[in-house]
Motif scaffolding. Structure first.
Motif, short mmCIF file in Angstrom:
data_model
loop_
_atom_site.label_atom_id
_atom_site.label_comp_id
_atom_site.label_asym_id
_atom_site.label_seq_id
_atom_site.Cartn_x
_atom_site.Cartn_y
_atom_site.Cartn_z
N PHE A 262 0.84 -1.28 0.00
CA PHE A 262 0.02 0.02 0.04
C PHE A 262 0.89 1.12 0.07
N GLU A 263 0.14 2.27 -0.37
CA GLU A 263 0.81 3.63 -0.26
C GLU A 263 0.18 4.64 0.47
N VAL A 264 0.48 5.65 1.05
CA VAL A 264 -0.29 6.77 1.57
C VAL A 264 0.09 7.99 0.94
N ILE A 265 -0.93 8.79 0.71
CA ILE A 265 -0.75 10.09 -0.18
C ILE A 265 -1.45 11.04 0.68
N TYR A 266 -0.77 12.18 1.05
CA TYR A 266 -1.57 13.46 1.75
C TYR A 266 -1.51 14.32 0.45
N VAL A 267 -2.48 15.01 0.39
CA VAL A 267 -2.92 15.80 -0.43
C VAL A 267 -2.89 17.49 0.29
N ASP A 268 -1.84 18.37 0.43
CA ASP A 268 -2.09 19.50 1.35
C ASP A 268 -2.65 20.48 0.34
N ASP A 269 -4.01 21.03 1.04
CA ASP A 269 -4.73 21.91 0.13
C ASP A 269 -4.49 23.42 0.73
N GLY A 270 -3.00 23.73 0.48
CA GLY A 270 -2.79 25.15 0.62
C GLY A 270 -2.70 25.52 1.98
N ALA B 161 7.90 16.99 6.29
CA ALA B 161 9.11 16.61 5.35
C ALA B 161 10.00 15.49 5.78
N PRO B 162 10.11 15.21 7.13
CA PRO B 162 10.89 14.23 7.40
C PRO B 162 10.24 12.69 6.92
N VAL B 163 9.07 12.61 6.99
CA VAL B 163 8.36 11.47 6.66
C VAL B 163 8.28 11.25 5.20
N VAL B 164 8.36 12.20 4.54
CA VAL B 164 8.48 12.31 2.88
C VAL B 164 9.73 12.03 2.72
N ALA B 165 10.73 12.49 3.13
CA ALA B 165 12.02 12.28 2.85
C ALA B 165 12.46 10.70 3.01
N ALA B 166 11.82 10.34 4.33
CA ALA B 166 12.27 8.89 4.43
C ALA B 166 11.37 7.71 3.72
N GLY B 167 10.33 8.10 2.73
CA GLY B 167 9.87 7.37 1.93
C GLY B 167 8.48 6.78 2.56
N ARG C 299 3.98 9.84 0.30
CA ARG C 299 3.82 10.59 -0.95
C ARG C 299 3.06 11.90 -0.55
N LEU C 300 3.68 13.07 -0.75
CA LEU C 300 2.99 14.35 -0.69
C LEU C 300 2.71 15.32 -2.03
N VAL C 301 1.57 15.61 -2.02
CA VAL C 301 1.15 16.52 -3.21
C VAL C 301 0.45 17.60 -2.77
N ALA D 248 -2.51 8.44 -7.56
CA ALA D 248 -2.19 7.14 -6.98
C ALA D 248 -1.82 5.98 -7.94
N ARG D 249 -0.99 4.97 -7.45
CA ARG D 249 -0.61 3.91 -8.21
C ARG D 249 -1.61 2.90 -7.83
N GLY D 250 -2.36 2.67 -6.93
CA GLY D 250 -3.10 1.49 -6.42
C GLY D 250 -4.39 1.39 -7.58
#
Length: 252
Positions: A47-55, A65-71, A74-76, A95-97
């Motif tokens: 699975f993957e987790v994608i956060y979408v930051d809405d401004g 930032a640290p958890v994105v850098a650690a893989g 995924r942040l959009v 998403a890839r799923g």
């Protein structure tokens, strides 16, 4: 093990979480998602987790930032605030799923409910649901919000008759390709069961947990959302009446 075009292992489920000024919630929620889905037998594939930051204008991006850098995530990001429906669509497109699970970013949805929704959708067969919606068993919100939601659901049910008694629950699971075939508009996330059904897709509902908000503040006003919701409801009613589907047959 197979990999995609960018060298990443395949995933079966993408968890999409729209967030706006939820700095105190984003990391605890990510940890809960990982605990709920990490056991190898939950999905049968990754699975993957994608956060979408809405401004966001708070420390949300700094915390992530640290958890994105650690893989781990995924942040959009949206350059400016575009609303929850736009954030959901952005996440689904990234998403890839094959399957998408959505959660609200305030921590009130329980990630531990995702496996039950996925198990129902993944059972296979012609009647297997393409969308599984959560129904909050005990709303942990203010009385005014519960009453407004109850009234809104009764009104929309009289128009749409989609069997959904809790359209505001952010916990849903659906097939990615079916979602991307739907017409997009603001607040469409509140009408997904009706939209899926009008496009010929089986829909099911599962009782889910609901928790009080422990951190941050709500971003919604009951009256403003209610007035906008009336316009949206009439639009979805029109779409439902104008959607005509015919089975396609390919000549060989």
């Amino acid at each position: 093990m197979s990999v995609d075009s960018e060298g990443r292992p395949p995933v079966r489920l993408s968890v999409v979480v729209p967030v706006f000024n939820e700095a105190d919630n984003v990391l605890p929620l990510l940890e809960e998602i990982e605990r709920a889905l990490s056991p190898a037998d939950v999905l049968g594939r990754g699975f993957e987790v994608i956060y979408v930051d809405d401004g966001s204008s708070d420390d949300t991006l700094t915390r992530l930032a640290p958890v994105v850098a650690a893989g781990r995530l995924r942040l959009v990001r949206h350059v400016r605030r575009s609303g929850q429906s736009a954030a959901v669509r952005t996440g689904v497109k990234a998403a890839r799923g094959e399957w998408i699970a959505t959660l609200d970013g305030d921590g009130q949805n329980d990630p531990a409910d995702i496996p039950a929704l996925f198990a129902l959708a993944a059972k296979g067969g012609p009647d297997a649901p393409v969308l599984v919606g959560g129904l909050r068993k005990k709303r942990q919100d203010t009385l005014s919000k519960r009453l407004a939601s109850r009234f809104a659901n009764a009104v929309r049910q009289s128009f749409l008759q989609d069997g959904c008694t809790d359209s505001g629950c952010g916990l849903k699971l659906f097939r990615r390709d079916a979602f991307l075939d739907l017409p997009f508009f603001g607040a469409m996330h509140r009408f997904l069961p009706a939209l899926f059904r009008s496009h010929g897709h089986p829909v099911a509902y599962v009782p889910v947990n609901h928790r009080p908000r422990e951190r941050g503040v709500s971003k919604y006003n009951n009256w403003r959302r209610g007035l906008i919701g009336v316009v949206d409801l009439l639009g979805v009613y029109w779409l439902k009446r104008r959607t005509a589907l015919s089975p396609a047959v390919e000549d060989r």
